[in-house]
Design a protein around this motif. Structure first.
Motif: not given
Length: 342
Positions: A98-126
């Motif tokens: 409901h957060r994502c469909t309501g325009g609040r995807q940035h506070v989704c409880a299951d979100r990934y964060e690039i280079g930060i949260r839940n193992g999503r790889p970041g940009a300090l790479a080629e």
């Protein structure tokens, strides 16, 4: 490809890792520039709270402020994306709750964060894999350095918008770091009377060098009516100070984070009829930031002290600075280069 990997508190190395593949709905970006921020330093030191709550774990690949060029697309993605210069949102919601469909995807409880949260790889790479829905196209007038500043400036833009300043209003920004200075630049571009409060002489002198002459310490801060206060600091006592200083009936905006609890007395908010707003991430602020940069209304490039290669990142995260670097608070990385670039 080469990538910067943090393997434990105070430990990191540049490793050869498998290059990403563009999965359905994703693209692969050749990273041209990436920024290093305070969050990255907390991951390196081991202080970042996500490490203690299970939302992040070592080894991890950091970097969430970036720009680059789309090199490959996955199934379901228009091939017209190939060759486009882009940056993107850090927050990747599940898209179903409901957060994502309501325009609040940035506070989704299951979100990934690039280079930060839940193992999503970041940009300090080629290269960096990114969902196409998170991309923000960069016009030719926004160079790689500006592109990698869109994410932090998107946070600052959201903070300035949340401050809801009246025309020509007086804004006090607590903390002359990257986010604080970006907020000051954006507010000034909107016609605000901007003041900055800091501690270190060097930071305040740098702020003055880029046009902010109304800089203060706790001892010199004048007794003025502040139409809004933005706390962009990491000081545990400053959130309460922001509420104390702001004019009754106005707004305080919290975009900085302390490493320890930073209480605010709700009686201050209630008795002054103050609105307090928290800002998490640049989500919703990326497009507006690109427009400001493209129009030349805000130019944050003086904030960049140096641009280095991946091999220098460990020293940067440990707080080292070369004498030849500029006084700005931001360090950028060019992942395709080795050693110190500029």
């Amino acid at each position: 490809m080469r990538a910067f990997v943090i393997t434990g508190p105070g430990r990191a190395e540049v490793l050869d890792v498998p290059p990403p593949e563009a999965r359905p709905g994703e693209v692969v970006v050749d990273v041209e520039r990436a920024g290093v921020c305070g969050t990255d330093m907390e991951f390196f030191s081991g202080a970042m709270s996500y490490l203690h709550t299970g939302q992040a774990r070592y080894p991890m690949r950091i970097g969430h402020e970036w720009s680059g060029t789309v090199a490959a697309v996955g199934a379901g993605v228009d091939r017209a994306w190939i060759g486009r210069r882009v940056t993107g949102d850090t927050m990747l919601g599940c898209g179903r709750c409901h957060r994502c469909t309501g325009g609040r995807q940035h506070v989704c409880a299951d979100r990934y964060e690039i280079g930060i949260r839940n193992g999503r790889p970041g940009a300090l790479a080629e290269q960096l894999p990114v969902p196409v829905k998170a991309l923000q196209v960069l016009p030719d007038s926004v160079d790689p350095a500006l592109g990698a500043l869109v994410e932090p400036a998107g946070n600052a833009l959201r903070a300035v918008n949340a401050a809801a300043l009246p025309p020509g209003g007086r804004l006090l920004v607590l903390g002359p770091g990257t986010i604080g200075l970006l907020a000051a630049q954006i507010a000034a571009a909107h016609g605000a009377d901007v003041h900055l409060l800091g501690r270190g002489a060097a930071a305040l002198e740098f702020a003055a060098s880029i046009g902010f002459t109304r800089t203060w310490t706790a001892e010199t801060l004048p007794d003025l009516p502040w139409d809004a206060v933005i706390d962009a600091s990491n000081g545990a006592a400053l959130p309460a100070l922001a509420a104390d200083l702001v004019e009754p009936g106005r707004r305080v905006v919290y975009v900085g984070l302390a490493s320890e609890p930073s209480p605010v007395d709700s009686r201050t908010l209630v008795l002054k009829d103050v609105t307090a707003v928290g800002v998490l991430s640049a989500s919703g602020g990326l497009a507006g930031t690109v427009e400001l940069f493209a129009a030349g209304l805000v130019d944050p490039r003086p904030l960049i002290a140096a641009t280095v290669g991946l091999d220098e990142v460990g020293a940067v995260l440990a707080g080292e600075r070369r004498p030849s670097w500029g006084p700005g608070p931001k360090i950028h990385v060019r992942p395709s280069d080795e050693g110190c670039v500029s």
